[in-house]
Every structure is written in structure tokens, then in C-alpha cells.
Design an enzyme around this catalytic site. Structure first.
Site, mmCIF file in Angstrom:
data_model
loop_
_atom_site.group_PDB
_atom_site.id
_atom_site.type_symbol
_atom_site.label_atom_id
_atom_site.label_comp_id
_atom_site.label_asym_id
_atom_site.label_seq_id
_atom_site.Cartn_x
_atom_site.Cartn_y
_atom_site.Cartn_z
ATOM 1 N N ARG A 68 -2.718 13.523 -14.862
ATOM 2 C CA ARG A 68 -4.168 13.517 -14.631
ATOM 3 C C ARG A 68 -4.619 12.147 -14.130
ATOM 4 O O ARG A 68 -5.611 12.020 -13.439
ATOM 5 C CB ARG A 68 -4.936 13.927 -15.907
ATOM 6 C CG ARG A 68 -6.457 13.928 -15.732
ATOM 7 C CD ARG A 68 -7.183 14.835 -16.743
ATOM 8 N NE ARG A 68 -6.737 14.670 -18.110
ATOM 9 C CZ ARG A 68 -7.003 13.594 -18.867
ATOM 10 N NH1 ARG A 68 -7.720 12.608 -18.399
ATOM 11 N NH2 ARG A 68 -6.533 13.526 -20.099
ATOM 12 N N TYR A 121 -23.379 21.823 4.136
ATOM 13 C CA TYR A 121 -22.472 22.883 3.661
ATOM 14 C C TYR A 121 -23.155 23.589 2.476
ATOM 15 O O TYR A 121 -23.739 22.927 1.610
ATOM 16 C CB TYR A 121 -21.146 22.251 3.236
ATOM 17 C CG TYR A 121 -20.165 23.247 2.685
ATOM 18 C CD1 TYR A 121 -19.519 24.144 3.527
ATOM 19 C CD2 TYR A 121 -19.903 23.314 1.326
ATOM 20 C CE1 TYR A 121 -18.631 25.085 3.022
ATOM 21 C CE2 TYR A 121 -19.020 24.246 0.811
ATOM 22 C CZ TYR A 121 -18.390 25.129 1.666
ATOM 23 O OH TYR A 121 -17.514 26.044 1.160
ATOM 24 N N ASP A 204 -19.863 13.384 4.693
ATOM 25 C CA ASP A 204 -18.891 14.486 4.669
ATOM 26 C C ASP A 204 -18.322 14.580 6.091
ATOM 27 O O ASP A 204 -19.025 14.959 7.018
ATOM 28 C CB ASP A 204 -19.597 15.782 4.246
ATOM 29 C CG ASP A 204 -18.645 16.980 4.192
ATOM 30 O OD1 ASP A 204 -17.615 16.966 4.903
ATOM 31 O OD2 ASP A 204 -18.945 17.943 3.464
ATOM 32 N N LYS A 229 -9.595 22.152 5.093
ATOM 33 C CA LYS A 229 -9.836 22.423 6.503
ATOM 34 C C LYS A 229 -8.744 21.757 7.354
ATOM 35 O O LYS A 229 -7.594 22.129 7.218
ATOM 36 C CB LYS A 229 -11.258 21.997 6.858
ATOM 37 C CG LYS A 229 -12.316 22.462 5.829
ATOM 38 C CD LYS A 229 -12.455 23.982 5.741
ATOM 39 C CE LYS A 229 -13.239 24.465 4.535
ATOM 40 N NZ LYS A 229 -14.571 23.922 4.352
HETATM 41 C C1 LIG Z 1 -15.424 23.768 3.199
HETATM 42 C C2 LIG Z 1 -16.360 22.631 3.171
HETATM 43 C C3 LIG Z 1 -16.693 21.992 1.967
HETATM 44 C C4 LIG Z 1 -16.186 22.472 0.621
HETATM 45 O O1 LIG Z 1 -14.809 22.311 0.502
HETATM 46 P P1 LIG Z 1 -13.872 23.196 -0.462
HETATM 47 O O2 LIG Z 1 -12.517 22.638 -0.199
HETATM 48 O O3 LIG Z 1 -14.043 24.619 -0.068
HETATM 49 O O4 LIG Z 1 -14.340 22.939 -1.861
HETATM 50 C C5 LIG Z 1 -17.532 20.889 2.036
HETATM 51 N N1 LIG Z 1 -18.030 20.458 3.206
HETATM 52 C C6 LIG Z 1 -17.745 21.051 4.380
HETATM 53 C C7 LIG Z 1 -18.339 20.524 5.638
HETATM 54 C C8 LIG Z 1 -16.905 22.154 4.392
HETATM 55 O O5 LIG Z 1 -16.637 22.755 5.570
#
Ligand SMILES: *Cc1c(COP(=O)(O)O)cnc(C)c1O
Length: 413
Positions: A68, A121, A204, A229
């Protein structure tokens, strides 16, 4: 070696020492919860560093304690991710949402004001607007373009302006590809900082990172990813990451230790494997997207294409694109002539491209933001941001672009 090599050259080896793993050329999966100390004294020293009881001595490294807190698959992955963004440190998480929410929870406190860009998001939007207010955190949204023109006034108009703690942005915005000027956000943040408090800028970077946009270089304090992604890139793992300077990352990692939302060694290992092909995948995806966007913009059934590679020098965003983006990326949205019925007919007739949410993977995906990823967004906001029934969002993969275009063409007809 790190100084003169490009990141893609280091994705196979950086941070891994074969001599520590029986000479294995690849980093094994350290599927273990805990690590054996050589002596009690060593265990004591590791804990002193991990819990901040004393500072590290010169050349002293934090030893392995418990998965952890740290694990070799995660540490090597974090070192490699730092190379792309030029970051001092990185923390990986079990999802993009856990990466984002850990930053918000660590750097905001009751009474603070969080300013954020729209659209966000859906999961982030929900956390900001439905969870943070329960902690007494005030939130205020702004629209792309406002950061260059009027954001400071918007904040001054808030009764909580003196409590501004963070500006949170997502650029390009999902699904419209609207661009936000990160450097302008830094200037607004600095305008509101005082001797007592800094104002953080968090970005982000899931849509263009880690190859095509480097927010830390434009003044951001944090860059966050859904590693699900592009970084993962195969639609087979959920993960997240946060990067920044050593000081802020020490705080992020401490909260991660206590929330226990780090990713597991198996996820870490899968992402190490994904990083080896990150650049070739992303390069191919961007090249394919350029062809797809060009095709869509000449098709009679397509009303409008949202693709940042088509900005021209008259667009206000053109300068932002040139300043902060290395490539237009591989996300293309478009409005089909008609409405939801025409968009659904298109989606239902695709043969190669899969009808699914998510993005950045090797396979091309298509979805309908209005009724899927952005179904929870306030209808008024959606209209303001051009998210309507006629919009389709495409994530372009690594297939041959002629086949992707063939599929789009037959589904449109
Ligand atoms: C998919 C996504 C998230 C969330 O990510 P997870 O891995 O599904 O928790 C946050 N921001 C953007 C821009 C995303 O495309």
C-alpha cells in the site's frame, strides 16, 4: 542517460535493474503484499522515512515496506511516467477518478473556493458539484475562453473570492474539444495568491497526454490522468496517475497511503507493458484521426466537425493550440445532419468501430455524448456547450485509416 534520451527510448528499461530480479530482462510482477526487512534496524529506518519522522540522509532511498506504501511495479511505472511530463514525482492510482479525487481532497478544505472549467468529465463534475459541497467547499464553473477574458472578474464577483484555493481544468474539453489556456489559468491563480496561501492549478490531461500536451511546462501544479485511456491504451485496465513537484507529490502520496487507493502490482505491470508502445500507438492514432477529420468535414451528411487540427488563424483558440498542444490528438466529434435519430442510426450501423464509451485505445470507439457520457450534465449547460442529440464522439484507434473511413462512410449512408 535520462538527460539526452527521448522518453520513448527509455520506456523499456528506465528505472528497472535486472540484477535485482535474477537477470530477468523484463520487470516481473511483484505480486506480494509485504517485503522482508534484512534487519530490525533496517525496518525502523524505512518507517522513519515513510512516516516523515526524519529526513532522508544523502543517498538514502525509501526501502520497500508494504504494497500500500510502495511496490517495485508501481515505483518503476511512476519513474517512467515522470519522463513524459518532465515531472519530479508521480503517484499511480486504481482509477482516474481516485487520482483526481485524492488531489481535490488533499488540497481543498472547508470554506475554500474551487474554480473549474466546463464541461468536465461526468465523474469529476459529479464529485465537484455533489460531494465537495458536503464538505463545505464552494465551487464555481467557467467556460472555455473565459480564462483569457473575464475569469478574474467572475472570481471577484464570488463572495468566496478570498478563499480561492484551486483552478481545475480539463483541456481539450470532452466532447467538444474546446481549448483552455493553461498559462492564462496560472496568471489568474497567481493574481489571487497571498503570502498565506498559494492557488493551485490542476489539469486533467487525459485527452492529449502524456505525449501531446505538457501542462506542468505551462505553469500547472498538477497533471492528472485516467491511465485507463491512452496510457493503458488497450481497453483492458482501469488506472490513474498524478504528477507534480516533489513537495506536492509527497502530500498526494501520503493521502494515497491512508485512502489505500493505489493500483495493484498487476495493474502496474500491465501499464509498464503499455508504455513500451505508447508513442507508436499515439502517433498512429493521431495520423488516422487527421484522415478521419478531413473525410468528415467534406461529407454532405455532416454538419460540423470538432477537431483541433482544423482551427485556423482567425479562431481565438488557434494561439492556445500553438502554444500548448504538440498534436491535435485522436478525438474527433461531429454533428450529424438531423438529430438523435440520425446519430443513433449511424451508431447502430457501424461495423468495425465499436459502440462504447472510453477513449484512447487501440480500437476505434464511437458514442453519443448527449445520452451516454454526458447524460447527467444539466440540459441548459449541455445546450450552451453544443452537446446535443446530433453529436457523435469518435476515439480513433490504430486500424488502417482507410477501413475506419470505409466504416464511417457506410454507416452514414
Ligand atoms: C475516463 C476519464 C476520467 C476517469 O477515469 P477512470 O479511469 O475511468 O476513473 C477522468 N477524466 C477524463 C477526461 C476521462 O476521460
Amino acid at each position: 542517460m535520462k538527460e539526452h534520451m527521448r522518453p520513448e527510448s527509455l520506456m523499456m528499461s528506465y528505472g528497472y535493474k535486472p540484477e535485482l530480479s535474477e537477470g530477468a530482462v523484463k520487470c516481473p510482477i511483484f505480486q506480494t503484499s509485504t517485503f522482508v526487512f534484512k534487519t530490525a534496524e533496517e525496518g525502523k529506518a524505512f518507517f522513519e522515512i515513510a512516516y516523515g519522522i526524519r529526513k532522508k540522509l544523502p543517498n538514502e532511498e525509501l526501502g520497500l515496506i508494504y504494497s500500500r506504501l510502495n511496490n517495485p511495479d508501481l515505483e518503476i511505472l511512476e519513474d517512467r511516467l515522470c519522463l513524459w511530463d518532465g515531472a519530479e514525482d508521480c503517484a499511480v492510482f486504481e482509477s482516474g477518478m481516485s487520482a483526481i479525487t485524492t488531489v481535490l481532497l488533499e488540497f481543498l478544505k472547508p470554506g475554500d473556493l474551487l474554480v473549474y472549467s466546463n464541461p468536465l468529465y461526468g465523474g469529476t463534475d459529479h464529485f465537484i458539484n455533489h460531494f465537495l459541497p458536503k464538505l463545505g467547499i464552494h465551487t464555481l464553473g467557467f467556460k472555455p475562453g473565459e480564462e483569457r477574458n473575464g475569469l478574474a472578474d467572475l472570481i471577484k464577483g464570488s463572495p468566496h473570492a478570498d478563499k480561492l484555493a484551486m483552478i481545475y481544468v480539463e483541456t481539450p474539453a470532452n466532447p467538444t474539444n474546446a481549448l483552455i489556456d493553461i498559462g492564462a489559468c496560472r496568471e489568474v491563480a497567481d493574481y489571487f495568491k497571498t503570502d498565506e496561501k498559494t492557488v493551485f492549478v490542476a489539469v486533467d490531461n487525459t485527452y492529449l497526454g502524456p505525449l501531446w500536451q505538457h501542462p506542468l511546462k505551462h505553469g500547472a501544479d498538477f497533471v492528472m490522468y485516467s491511465a485507463t485511456k491512452y496510457i493503458g491504451g488497450h481497453s483492458d485496465v482501469i488506472a490513474g496517475a498524478v504528477l507534480g513537484n516533489a513537495e506536492v507529490m509527497a502530500r498526494v502520496k501520503t493521502l494515497r497511503t491512508f485512502l489505500g487507493n493505489m493500483c495493484g502490482p498487476w495493474t502496474g505491470w500491465l501499464l509498464l507493458r503499455s508504455l513500451e508502445t505508447l508513442k507508436v500507438r499515439m502517433d498512429q492514432q493521431a495520423a488516422n484521426a487527421k484522415e478521419v477529420a478531413a473525410f468528415l468535414s467534406t461529407h454532405p451528411k455532416v454538419e460540423r466537425v470538432y477537431y483541433i487540427g482544423h482551427l485556423d488563424s482567425n479562431d481565438a483558440e488557434f494561439e492556445v493550440f500553438n502554444k500548448q498542444c504538440v498534436s491535435p490528438g485522436a478525438m474527433v466529434s461531429f454533428d450529424i445532419k438531423g438529430g438523435e435519430a440520425e446519430a443513433f442510426a449511424f451508431l447502430n450501423n457501424l461495423k468495425l468501430i465499436k459502440l462504447a464509451v472510453s477513449l484512447g485505445s487501440t480500437e476505434s470507439l464511437a458514442e453519443h455524448p448527449d445520452t451516454m457520457t454526458h447524460a447527467g450534465v444539466d440540459p441548459g449547460h449541455k445546450l450552451e456547450m453544443n452537446i446535443t442529440g446530433k453529436m457523435v464522439r469518435l476515439s480513433i484507434g490504430v486500424e488502417n485509416f482507410n477501413d475506419i473511413i470505409w466504416d464511417i462512410k457506410q454507416a452514414l449512408s
